[in-house]
Design an enzyme around this catalytic site. Structure first.
Site, PDB file in Angstrom:
ATOM      1  CB  CYS A   2      -3.278 -32.841  67.269  1.00 38.63           C
ATOM      2  SG  CYS A   2      -3.076 -34.289  68.324  1.00 38.63           S
ATOM      3  CD  GLU A 105       0.974 -33.057  67.729  1.00 38.12           C
ATOM      4  OE1 GLU A 105      -0.140 -33.578  67.950  1.00 38.12           O
ATOM      5  OE2 GLU A 105       1.506 -33.043  66.605  1.00 38.12           O
TER       6      GLU A 105
END
Length: 229
Positions: A2, A105
């Site tokens: 991410c 994440e």
């Protein structure tokens, strides 16, 4: 992976982790970066080698070729395609290292909001992430199209439960080889595909959901979330 990471140490802490004897040309300043919650388009410290010198410059996280005006600038490049596709062809030869303290994440655990996790080295040493980019060099000053992407690979083991992709992190020895402008192209690709650090080098834990707001900064964001259940 991410789009959120931490780069809060100072440049000399990262140079020490890289353990590179080359003279440093430092354009990043001497103070700790204190970026606990860096998002795409942030200016991050990036290492690259020009001749015998190690350069450290602040470069935007995200890059796209000049002809790709119809899409946002990617922040990552998949290791399986980066060396051969047309999108990153112009910057594939321009190898760099972005040293980070950790990345984040988000995991769907069934609650109303996804739970953020912090991933870091078990010994909390800097993570040396393979990157490519367009950045200042001896012949060119910083430009508006400068930027970099982090190369990612499939996750393995328990890390798959956190996210299916992760940065290609290199040992200091391999990071130095990756930075070497004279490194053979095929060798550089094989290094990324097969010699990234294993899952066992990392640990991960829940952190406060406040990290979801990019305006939030500070060391509280990287502390483990105490589970009171």
């Amino acid at each position: 992976m991410c789009g959120r990471l931490s780069q809060y140490s100072g440049i000399h802490d990262f140079v020490a982790a890289l353990s590179m004897p080359n003279a440093l040309v430092n354009s990043t300043g001497e103070q700790p970066f204190e970026r606990y919650n860096a998002a795409p388009t942030a200016q991050l410290a990036l290492f690259h080698q020009e001749g015998p010198f190690l350069h450290a410059d602040m470069v935007r996280w995200g890059w796209r070729p000049h002809w790709a005006k119809d899409r946002a600038a990617p922040i990552n490049a998949r290791v399986e395609k980066v060396a051969h596709g047309p999108f990153f062809r112009a910057i594939w030869p321009h190898r760099a290292i972005v040293a980070i303290n950790n990345w984040f994440e988000w995991v769907d655990e069934g609650g109303p909001k996804k739970q953020p996790y912090l991933i870091r080295h078990r010994d909390q040493s800097p993570i040396l992430c393979a990157a490519i980019g367009q950045y200042p060099n001896e012949e060119r000053d910083p430009g508006e199209r400068d930027g970099f992407v982090i190369i990612t690979a499939d996750s393995a083991g328990g890390m798959v439960d956190i996210h299916d992709r992760r940065p290609v992190a290199l040992s200091p020895m391999l990071a130095r080889e990756w930075l070497n402008p004279d490194a053979i192209k095929d060798r550089a690709e094989q290094m990324l595909l097969h010699q990234g650090e294993p899952m066992e080098a990392f640990e991960w834990f829940k952190v406060n959901r406040a990290v979801g707001n990019v305006r939030n900064q500070g060391p509280d964001l990287i502390r483990p979330l105490i589970d009171c259940k």
